[in-house]
Scaffold this active site. Sequence first.
Site, short mmCIF file in Angstrom:
data_model
loop_
_atom_site.label_atom_id
_atom_site.label_comp_id
_atom_site.label_asym_id
_atom_site.label_seq_id
_atom_site.Cartn_x
_atom_site.Cartn_y
_atom_site.Cartn_z
N LYS A 287 -7.84 0.41 5.04
CA LYS A 287 -7.17 1.34 5.83
C LYS A 287 -7.17 1.60 7.46
CE LYS A 287 -3.62 3.11 2.44
NZ LYS A 287 -3.14 4.11 1.72
N ARG A 322 -7.45 3.93 -6.32
CA ARG A 322 -6.91 2.39 -6.20
C ARG A 322 -7.33 1.67 -4.80
NH1 ARG A 322 -2.09 0.63 -2.51
NH2 ARG A 322 -0.84 -0.37 -3.83
#
Length: 353
Positions: A287, A322
């Site tokens: 991210k 994840r």
Amino acid sequence: MDRLFEPLGLLHGRAAAAAMAADLALPLAGGPAVFTLVRLIGPGVPEAPLALADVPEDWQAAVMELTRAPAPFAGLPTGRPLVMGILNVTPDSFSDGGRHGDHAEAIAAGHAMLEAGADLLDIGGESTRPGAAPVPPEEECRRILPVIRELAKAATVSVDTRNAATMLAALEAGAEIVNDVSALRHDPAAVRVLAQSEASVILMHMLGDDPRTMQRDPRYGDVAAEVAAFLAERIAWTERQGIARGRIAVDPGIGFGKRARHNLDLMDRLPLLAGLGCPVVFGASRKRFLGEITGVEDAADRVVGSVAAAMLAAQSGAAILRVHDVAETVAALAVWDAVSRSGEAAEDGAAET
């Protein structure tokens, strides 16, 4: 915001075993991490942490809830952090958009993740990156259903969708988990699909319910407490709709309506979610805020920062990680597990002498 109990002073390995033996610590969500301090947060309460021996009697039942291991989720293994491989069958996802647009390529990529050690796969056909345009369920299903049908033969599959029609079709194709970034707020029919099935669900925090607007000036007073309170409310609501708590996991939604400082605070205080009684799913893989910290602009090159974030989450009690980079995460977890077991073995050996 309701009052919440926050575990602090986490220990691992040999230090955790020693603190437990001395009655100075309690296991966090069943272990292996333990906590030595706790504080009550909420309106009008002091925030000074207390040692467990100093916890008032009227806190004790709530503090003990922090120690309980969540029920097994979706029939998956327990006792260690699990690795969920991310498989985006999209042209526009922030990291791997377009890489798996062909069904055969996506299926091959899923099998490669399983061979690298993934415990389950999360398959999505709609990008939920900031500013992403919505995808009609018909197109979403066209992208993902052939992939789910094939990969569900080999592993537990989660479908990453906000749409009830896509959820229903994916479950019929073999998916066992619904991963909804809107926490069942986007589509009113979604909860009925789940209630009428045996599927499990991941409820995620997102500021608002639209990825197109979630990053427009996000503001919080206490982001960790507000996220925990939101997830507690969504768990309670979901249970009232007929979905048992044992079928629910929660995700703090790293990057979904949060600035870098919010994401870091959530990572630092992830144990706060342990008191909700559900497995915690953590997804910070590749991210943007990791790129800001490390100076890595290309999302595909943020492997090291992603693995570091995943390991910090594992040490803070996350049950499912994840990730895009399965092999690297599995290797890092293996080293962490070996160190933890070494500490346990040392304590066992000392007890025998």
